[in-house]
Write a protein that holds these residues in place. Structure first.
Motif, PDB file in Angstrom:
ATOM      1  N   PHE A 459       0.837  -1.189   0.000  1.00 37.96           N
ATOM      2  CA  PHE A 459       0.000   0.000   0.000  1.00 37.96           C
ATOM      3  C   PHE A 459       0.874   1.242   0.000  1.00 37.96           C
ATOM      4  CE2 PHE A 459      -3.069  -3.030   1.947  1.00 37.96           C
ATOM      5  CZ  PHE A 459      -4.070  -2.912   1.000  1.00 37.96           C
ATOM      6  N   SER A 460       0.439   2.246  -0.739  1.00 35.86           N
ATOM      7  CA  SER A 460       1.215   3.486  -0.871  1.00 35.86           C
ATOM      8  C   SER A 460       0.286   4.672  -0.656  1.00 35.86           C
ATOM      9  CB  SER A 460       1.880   3.541  -2.256  1.00 35.86           C
ATOM     10  OG  SER A 460       0.890   3.454  -3.275  1.00 35.86           O
ATOM     11  N   GLY A 461       0.821   5.862  -0.883  1.00 37.51           N
ATOM     12  CA  GLY A 461       0.018   7.056  -0.687  1.00 37.51           C
ATOM     13  C   GLY A 461      -0.048   7.448   0.782  1.00 37.51           C
ATOM     14  N   VAL A 462      -0.867   8.434   1.062  1.00 38.47           N
ATOM     15  CA  VAL A 462      -0.975   8.949   2.424  1.00 38.47           C
ATOM     16  C   VAL A 462      -2.091   8.236   3.164  1.00 38.47           C
ATOM     17  CG1 VAL A 462      -0.116  11.208   1.712  1.00 38.47           C
ATOM     18  CG2 VAL A 462      -2.584  10.779   1.729  1.00 38.47           C
ATOM     19  N   ILE A 463      -2.014   8.304   4.487  1.00 41.27           N
ATOM     20  CA  ILE A 463      -3.104   7.801   5.317  1.00 41.27           C
ATOM     21  C   ILE A 463      -4.205   8.849   5.300  1.00 41.27           C
ATOM     22  CG2 ILE A 463      -3.790   7.111   7.646  1.00 41.27           C
ATOM     23  CD1 ILE A 463      -0.892   6.288   8.134  1.00 41.27           C
ATOM     24  N   PRO A 464      -5.388   8.529   4.816  1.00 47.91           N
ATOM     25  CA  PRO A 464      -6.423   9.557   4.664  1.00 47.91           C
ATOM     26  C   PRO A 464      -6.897  10.092   6.010  1.00 47.91           C
ATOM     27  CG  PRO A 464      -7.343   7.375   4.278  1.00 47.91           C
ATOM     28  CD  PRO A 464      -5.859   7.196   4.402  1.00 47.91           C
ATOM     29  N   SER A 465      -7.218  11.368   6.043  1.00 49.43           N
ATOM     30  CA  SER A 465      -7.681  11.985   7.287  1.00 49.43           C
ATOM     31  C   SER A 465      -9.018  11.400   7.730  1.00 49.43           C
ATOM     32  CB  SER A 465      -7.828  13.493   7.095  1.00 49.43           C
ATOM     33  OG  SER A 465      -8.783  13.792   6.068  1.00 49.43           O
ATOM     34  N   GLU A 466      -9.760  10.809   6.796  1.00 55.89           N
ATOM     35  CA  GLU A 466     -11.067  10.237   7.134  1.00 55.89           C
ATOM     36  C   GLU A 466     -10.973   9.078   8.114  1.00 55.89           C
ATOM     37  OE1 GLU A 466     -11.551  12.466   3.364  1.00 55.89           O
ATOM     38  OE2 GLU A 466     -10.068  11.080   4.170  1.00 55.89           O
ATOM     39  N   ILE A 467      -9.781   8.525   8.273  1.00 53.36           N
ATOM     40  CA  ILE A 467      -9.644   7.396   9.205  1.00 53.36           C
ATOM     41  C   ILE A 467      -9.946   7.846  10.634  1.00 53.36           C
ATOM     42  CG2 ILE A 467      -7.193   7.599   9.852  1.00 53.36           C
ATOM     43  CD1 ILE A 467      -7.059   4.520   9.211  1.00 53.36           C
ATOM     44  N   GLY A 468      -9.819   9.133  10.897  1.00 54.06           N
ATOM     45  CA  GLY A 468     -10.125   9.651  12.223  1.00 54.06           C
ATOM     46  C   GLY A 468     -11.601   9.620  12.564  1.00 54.06           C
ATOM     47  N   LYS A 469     -12.449   9.281  11.599  1.00 58.04           N
ATOM     48  CA  LYS A 469     -13.888   9.182  11.848  1.00 58.04           C
ATOM     49  C   LYS A 469     -14.319   7.793  12.312  1.00 58.04           C
ATOM     50  CE  LYS A 469     -14.988  12.751   8.408  1.00 58.04           C
ATOM     51  NZ  LYS A 469     -15.749  13.069   7.177  1.00 58.04           N
ATOM     52  N   LEU A 470     -13.375   6.861  12.338  1.00 58.61           N
ATOM     53  CA  LEU A 470     -13.714   5.475  12.718  1.00 58.61           C
ATOM     54  C   LEU A 470     -13.652   5.347  14.240  1.00 58.61           C
ATOM     55  CD1 LEU A 470     -11.705   3.547   9.981  1.00 58.61           C
ATOM     56  CD2 LEU A 470     -14.036   4.462   9.884  1.00 58.61           C
ATOM     57  N   LYS A 471     -14.677   5.815  14.907  1.00 51.03           N
ATOM     58  CA  LYS A 471     -14.688   5.916  16.366  1.00 51.03           C
ATOM     59  C   LYS A 471     -14.580   4.562  17.061  1.00 51.03           C
ATOM     60  CE  LYS A 471     -15.250  10.367  16.187  1.00 51.03           C
ATOM     61  NZ  LYS A 471     -14.136  11.287  16.533  1.00 51.03           N
ATOM     62  N   SER A 472     -14.870   3.466  16.360  1.00 50.92           N
ATOM     63  CA  SER A 472     -14.824   2.139  16.987  1.00 50.92           C
ATOM     64  C   SER A 472     -13.491   1.443  16.775  1.00 50.92           C
ATOM     65  CB  SER A 472     -15.946   1.249  16.421  1.00 50.92           C
ATOM     66  OG  SER A 472     -17.211   1.795  16.691  1.00 50.92           O
ATOM     67  N   LEU A 473     -12.545   2.099  16.091  1.00 53.43           N
ATOM     68  CA  LEU A 473     -11.291   1.432  15.735  1.00 53.43           C
ATOM     69  C   LEU A 473     -10.461   1.131  16.977  1.00 53.43           C
ATOM     70  CD1 LEU A 473     -10.034   0.510  13.061  1.00 53.43           C
ATOM     71  CD2 LEU A 473      -8.627   2.569  13.089  1.00 53.43           C
ATOM     72  N   VAL A 474     -10.099  -0.150  17.142  1.00 53.43           N
ATOM     73  CA  VAL A 474      -9.301  -0.612  18.278  1.00 53.43           C
ATOM     74  C   VAL A 474      -7.876  -0.948  17.842  1.00 53.43           C
ATOM     75  CG1 VAL A 474      -9.081  -2.448  20.011  1.00 53.43           C
ATOM     76  CG2 VAL A 474     -11.314  -1.454  19.528  1.00 53.43           C
ATOM     77  N   GLU A 475      -7.714  -1.439  16.633  1.00 55.50           N
ATOM     78  CA  GLU A 475      -6.369  -1.780  16.131  1.00 55.50           C
ATOM     79  C   GLU A 475      -6.224  -1.301  14.696  1.00 55.50           C
ATOM     80  OE1 GLU A 475      -3.441  -5.601  15.129  1.00 55.50           O
ATOM     81  OE2 GLU A 475      -5.142  -5.854  16.495  1.00 55.50           O
ATOM     82  N   PHE A 476      -5.112  -0.609  14.445  1.00 57.83           N
ATOM     83  CA  PHE A 476      -4.751  -0.189  13.093  1.00 57.83           C
ATOM     84  C   PHE A 476      -3.302  -0.604  12.880  1.00 57.83           C
ATOM     85  CE2 PHE A 476      -3.767   3.683  10.191  1.00 57.83           C
ATOM     86  CZ  PHE A 476      -3.827   2.865   9.073  1.00 57.83           C
ATOM     87  N   SER A 477      -3.115  -1.684  12.134  1.00 61.00           N
ATOM     88  CA  SER A 477      -1.784  -2.218  11.845  1.00 61.00           C
ATOM     89  C   SER A 477      -1.543  -2.118  10.348  1.00 61.00           C
ATOM     90  CB  SER A 477      -1.670  -3.674  12.306  1.00 61.00           C
ATOM     91  OG  SER A 477      -1.812  -3.766  13.705  1.00 61.00           O
ATOM     92  N   ALA A 478      -0.552  -1.295   9.973  1.00 62.34           N
ATOM     93  CA  ALA A 478      -0.244  -1.101   8.550  1.00 62.34           C
ATOM     94  C   ALA A 478       1.256  -1.084   8.334  1.00 62.34           C
ATOM     95  CB  ALA A 478      -0.879   0.194   8.053  1.00 62.34           C
ATOM     96  N   SER A 479       1.999  -1.877   9.092  1.00 57.65           N
ATOM     97  CA  SER A 479       3.457  -1.890   8.984  1.00 57.65           C
ATOM     98  C   SER A 479       3.907  -2.543   7.685  1.00 57.65           C
ATOM     99  CB  SER A 479       4.050  -2.640  10.182  1.00 57.65           C
ATOM    100  OG  SER A 479       3.670  -4.002  10.144  1.00 57.65           O
ATOM    101  N   HIS A 480       5.181  -2.278   7.334  1.00 58.42           N
ATOM    102  CA  HIS A 480       5.814  -2.890   6.157  1.00 58.42           C
ATOM    103  C   HIS A 480       4.981  -2.665   4.889  1.00 58.42           C
ATOM    104  CE1 HIS A 480       7.699  -5.024   9.548  1.00 58.42           C
ATOM    105  NE2 HIS A 480       8.760  -5.104   8.767  1.00 58.42           N
ATOM    106  N   ASN A 481       4.678  -1.401   4.636  1.00 61.67           N
ATOM    107  CA  ASN A 481       4.055  -0.989   3.388  1.00 61.67           C
ATOM    108  C   ASN A 481       4.878   0.135   2.792  1.00 61.67           C
ATOM    109  OD1 ASN A 481       1.346  -2.377   2.726  1.00 61.67           O
ATOM    110  ND2 ASN A 481       1.201  -2.051   4.941  1.00 61.67           N
ATOM    111  N   GLU A 482       4.288   0.924   1.905  1.00 60.29           N
ATOM    112  CA  GLU A 482       5.001   2.029   1.275  1.00 60.29           C
ATOM    113  C   GLU A 482       4.237   3.340   1.492  1.00 60.29           C
ATOM    114  OE1 GLU A 482       5.416   0.779  -2.781  1.00 60.29           O
ATOM    115  OE2 GLU A 482       6.453  -1.086  -2.240  1.00 60.29           O
TER     116      GLU A 482
END
Length: 983
Positions: A459-482
């Motif tokens: 995966f590449s590009g930026v982390i979208p700001s919309e991810i901050g709207k996921l109020k139920s998010l407990v785990e965000f693992s995105a290691s070893h990408n681009e």
């Protein structure tokens, strides 16, 4: 005389004239008086009516009462045996109440009964043999009660009985062969009872009218007999969760009326027999968790199946394409086999497929486009296969999806834009593939997403700001990408986020301000990126952060002093541009590798930074210093070797050689101090695993040292002694060395010298709960203190079950393994037989080769099936609650052949709660004690699935606290406990 006769008649009829009721109404009024419950249950039972025929729950065949139905009315009290005075009574249903006595033998006086339902009550004791004396009885349901002992042999005398349901009791005898005499039976359900090991009765083949046979978890052994071929009317055949062996008999293929076959969780072997085409009505087949092998017959897949579960066997080869033609298939589970090739291309096209799990196989090829064609797919699980290609665009429109897992495959390409925004998905696992492209801005539509795992892709590009709207998010693992660019400021809005792993990407910029609002963050890993700026002070305010890795970046400035307040299991700030002084807490050699590669950090830790040159003009002086230094070093080494040899000689004399020393915390003492405390005068405990000493160190600190006996873990199974793969030392070190919780005893360090093994714990000055509770000091433990101990222990177990990944089952929860600190805080200890549950592979259940635990605490299903999960711990914790409430040991001569759990149930039913309570407890707490006792009894439910989770147990205990009792408060849901200082 002429006057007296009318007067006599008047007198004997006066009650009827006054109250209006006939004799049957009076009997029912007596029933009303004997049972307590909500007033509205009996609101229509008027004593002024001439008959009870218009009362709620009463049915008459004028003028006699023929049916009484008070099911689900929350009634409590003893069984109303006088109801048998209703001579025409044909149907009696008191199910789902709190009837709490034994069932009297006088039940046989209800001679007209055809229907008797007493299920889901607190009725205990043995089943009376006299029930079989009811000549017209056709329906008998005693399920969900507390009946013990045997199924009466007299049950073989029934002649009109069509339904017999005894599920979810505590029946312990063998299955009686006489049940084969009741040829009128259409429904026989005996599941979930701890019967003695019994062979599948061939006599059951005589029940030619049988339609339902449910024998799940009945401790059946041996093979399935050929005699079942006589059961031509059978529609539901369930013998799951037993110890059956041998092959699946061809007799099953003669059951032309069969709709459901449940054989899962046995030890059946061989292949699936041929002949499935005869079973034209078969809708559900579950042979999972056996030892079957071979290929799947094509004819099986041509049936109109609704559910096919074949997981955890050794099936191999190509999966039949024809399964996709089944018009009713909604569940297909094939995981943990050896299937290869592609999934059927039309799977999901002809049926409303809901659940698909093909994990742990060798499936390859593309994911079928049609999986969600009917719009019903909820679970799509395909981890650890060889799938390739991209995710079909059609799945982006599958708004029914809840779980998607494609971990460890060979998928590639961009994820469909709409797929990121599926509104019901709570778990999206794409770990370990070759996906590319961006994380879509449409991810804001995934309102239910709590677990996003996309590590090890492209995966590449930026982390979208919309991810901050996921109020139920407990785990965000995105290691070893681009991934590149800065972290969006909105990331700090994720108040539920516990894990954030963005390591090994190309991210840059600074850590956003406001990170202190992420109160649930326990793991922050931003290693190997291009982050810069200073490390924010506010990271040190995160209350549960225990893993911090910011290595391999360009962070500069000083290390925030606030980090010292964190309780970290992992700290890595290496390979940055940090400068200044290392904070005092970290200024120790044990943290040296946490700061390597920061040229500006040269103070404090030896060897952290390279030595700077002094210049050529100081060369001569440097040479002299070097000579003197070497000479001094040689002299000191000589003295050190002498001292070491002498100490080693002393340790060997004591049987202790200090090798393989491992510490898990910052230590303020040397390992060589430990053996000095191993004196017999310092013994504070002996157990099955070893002897425990109190060792007082040179700094005045006391520690507890367990010296293990020289043996591996051995336990008795029904078939003899079995040795485990690991000894107790390894298990305890692996378990306690990686967990941190205020209610788990702390393991400071350990030593394995080959011939001696030591475990060094924090010292708990008030000993174990068991020793204190069952001694003359029990009076010190008033109820608020006992409740605090119960709540502390529950929180510790909840941590093991719900917060450890993978979960940990203790397997020996008991009062002696609950230790008390100087303020009587409780901590779980002794993890020598703990087991890590591999939930991803075993569905949260593992089959043990040995029985671990202590008599009186062992869950009934564990003892006779050896299947262990967290529910076994919950049962044991229920016994601990009973100890706290009653003050009694879990086993004792006063119980006879029973244990504490059985005694409590029996006494509660027969004598009431007052006969249970520890006389040392103040009666002013009775109401709260009863609430906690109820929690304990829920934990002791003999059906594991019905026991609450430990997280739920903690909540129930917290909610049980009354609003205004001295020492205990519950204000607006906030728990507060106040205890006097005990000596």
């Amino acid at each position: 005389m002429q006057i007296q006769v009318p007067l006599f008649v008047f007198l004997i009829t006066f009650p009827l004239i006054t109250f209006g009721l006939n004799q049957e109404g009076l009997y029912l009024q007596r029933l009303k008086d004997s049972l307590s419950g909500p007033e509205e249950v009996f609101s229509t039972w008027s004593e002024h009516d001439p008959t009870p025929c218009n009362w709620t729950g009463i049915t008459c065949n004028d003028p006699s009462v023929v049916a009484v139905n008070l099911s689900g009315a929350s009634l409590s009290g003893p069984f109303p045996s006088f109801i048998c005075h209703l001579t025409s009574l044909e149907s009696l249903s008191l199910s789902n109440n709190l009837i709490n006595s034994s069932l009297p033998h006088s039940i046989s006086e209800c001679r007209s009964l055809k229907y008797l339902d007493l299920s889901q009550n607190l009725i205990g004791g043995t089943i009376p043999e006299t029930i079989s004396h009811l000549p017209y009885l056709s329906y008998l349901d005693l399920s969900g009660c507390y009946f013990t002992g045997n199924i009466p042999a007299s049950f073989g005398r029934f002649r009109q009985l069509e339904t017999l349901i005894l599920t979810e009791n505590i029946l312990t005898g063998k299955l009686p062969a006489v049940l084969g005499n009741v040829t009128s039976l259409k429904r026989l359900e005996l599941a979930y009872n701890p019967f003695a090991p019994s062979h599948f009765l061939p006599e059951l083949g005589n029940l030619t009218n049988l339609e339902t046979l449910w024998l799940s978890m009945c401790n059946l052994v041996g093979s399935i007999p050929q005699s079942i071929e006589k059961l031509s009317h059978l529609t539901n055949f369930d013998v799951s969760n037993n110890g059956l062996i041998g092959s699946i008999p061809s007799a099953i293929l003669q059951l032309n009326s069969i709709v459901q076959v449940e054989l899962y969780n046995n030890s059946l072997t061989g292949v699936l027999p041929a002949g499935w085409s005869n079973l034209t009505k078969l809708r559900r087949l579950d042979v999972s968790t056996n030892k079957l092998n071979g290929t799947i017959p094509d004819e099986l897949c041509e049936l109109p199946l609704e559910s096919l579960n074949l997981f955890e066997n050794q099936f191999e080869g190509l999966f039949p394409e024809s399964i996709a033609k089944s018009p009713n298939l909604y569940e297909l589970k094939l995981f943990s086999n050896r299937f290869s090739g592609s999934l059927p291309s039309e799977l999901g096209k002809n049926s409303a497929l809901q659940y698909l799990d093909v994990s742990y196989n060798k499936f390859s090829g593309r994911i079928p486009e049609s999986l969600c064609e009917m719009g019903a797919l909820e679970d799509l699980i395909g981890i650890y296969n060889l799938f390739s290609g991209s995710i079909p665009d059609s799945l982006g429109n599958c708004r029914s999806l809840l779980r998607v897992r494609f971990r460890a495959n060979e998928l590639f390409g961009e994820v469909p834009t709409e797929f990121w925004s599926l509104p019901r998905v709570y778990l999206l696992d794409l770990f370990g593939n070759a996906f590319s492209g961006n994380i879509s801005h449409m991810i804001s539509g995934a309102k239910n997403l709590s677990n996003l795992q996309i590590s090890r892709n492209k995966f590449s590009g930026v982390i979208p700001s919309e991810i901050g709207k996921l109020k139920s998010l407990v785990e965000f693992s995105a290691s070893h990408n681009e991934l590149r660019g800065e972290l969006p400021d909105t990331l700090v809005n994720l108040g539920q986020l516990g894990t954030l792993d963005l390591s090994s990407n190309e991210l840059s910029g600074e850590i956003p301000s406001g990170i202190h609002t992420m109160k649930q963050l326990s793991e922050l890993n931003l290693a190997n990126n291009g982050f810069s700026g200073e490390i924010p002070e506010e990271i040190g305010t995160l209350p549960v952060l225990n893993y911090l890795d910011l290595s391999g970046n360009y962070f500069s400035g000083e290390i925030p002093l606030s980090l010292q307040s964190l309780k970290l299991n992992k700290l890595n700030l290496s390979n940055n541009r940090l400068s200044g002084t290392i904070p005092a807490v970290f200024d120790k050699d044990v943290y040296r590798e946490s700061f390597l590669g920061n040229p500006g950090l040269c103070q404090g830790v030896t060897g952290l930074c390279p030595t700077k040159g002094r210049g050529q003009h100081e060369g001569y002086l440097w040479t002299l210093r070097a000579i003197y230094t070497v000479a001094g070093f040689v002299f000191l080494v000589g003295i050190g070797m002498f001292i070491w040899k002498y100490q080693k000689f002393k340790k060997i004399k004591k049987g202790i050689t200090m090798t393989k020393w491992t510490s898990f915390h910052k230590l303020g003492f040397s390992e060589f101090e430990i053996p000095d405390g191993l004196d017999e005068a310092n013994v504070i405990g002996n157990g099955a695993s070893g002897r425990v000493y109190k060792a007082v160190l040179s700094n005045g600190e006391a520690v507890a040292v367990k010296k293990l006996w020289e043996r591996t873990v051995k336990d008795e199974t029904p078939y003899g002694a079995v040795e485990s793969d690991k000894d107790e030392f390894e298990i305890e070190v692996e378990t306690l060395g990686k967990i941190r919780h205020k209610n788990i005893v702390r393991l400071w360090c350990c030593c394995d010298s080959g011939d001696s093994k030591l475990l060094v714990y924090e010292y708990m000055p008030n000993g174990s709960l068991g020793d204190l509770l069952h001694s003359c000091k029990a009076k010190l433990l008033d109820w608020p203190l006992r409740f605090k101990i119960a709540l502390d222990a529950a929180e510790g177990l909840s941590y093991l079950h719900h917060d450890c990944v993978p979960p940990i089952v203790h397997r020996d929860v008991k009062s002696n393994n609950i230790l008390l600190d100087d303020e009587f805080g409780a901590k779980i200890s002794d993890f020598g037989v703990a087991k890590v549950v591999k939930a991803a592979i075993k569905g949260g259940v593992e089959s043990m080769s040995v029985i671990a635990g202590s008599y009186g605490y062992i869950a009934p299903e564990y003892a006779y099936t050896l299947h262990v999960n967290e529910k076994s711990d919950i049962y044991s914790f229920g016994v601990v609650i009973l100890e706290l409430v009653t003050g009694r040991r879990p086993v004792g001569p006063e119980f006879g052949e029973k244990d504490l759990a059985t005694w409590v149930r029996t006494t509660l039913n027969e004598k009431g709660v007052d006969q249970l309570l520890d006389p040392n407890l103040n009666s002013s707490f009775k109401e709260h004690i009863c609430k906690v006792l109820d929690v304990g009894l829920r934990c002791l439910n003999h059906v594991p699935a019905n026991r609450p989770s430990m997280r739920r147990v903690v909540t129930m205990l917290q909610e049980s606290v009354p609003n205004s009792v001295p020492g205990m408060e519950n204000k607006n849901g906030k728990l507060s406990l106040h205890f006097p200082k005990l000596v």
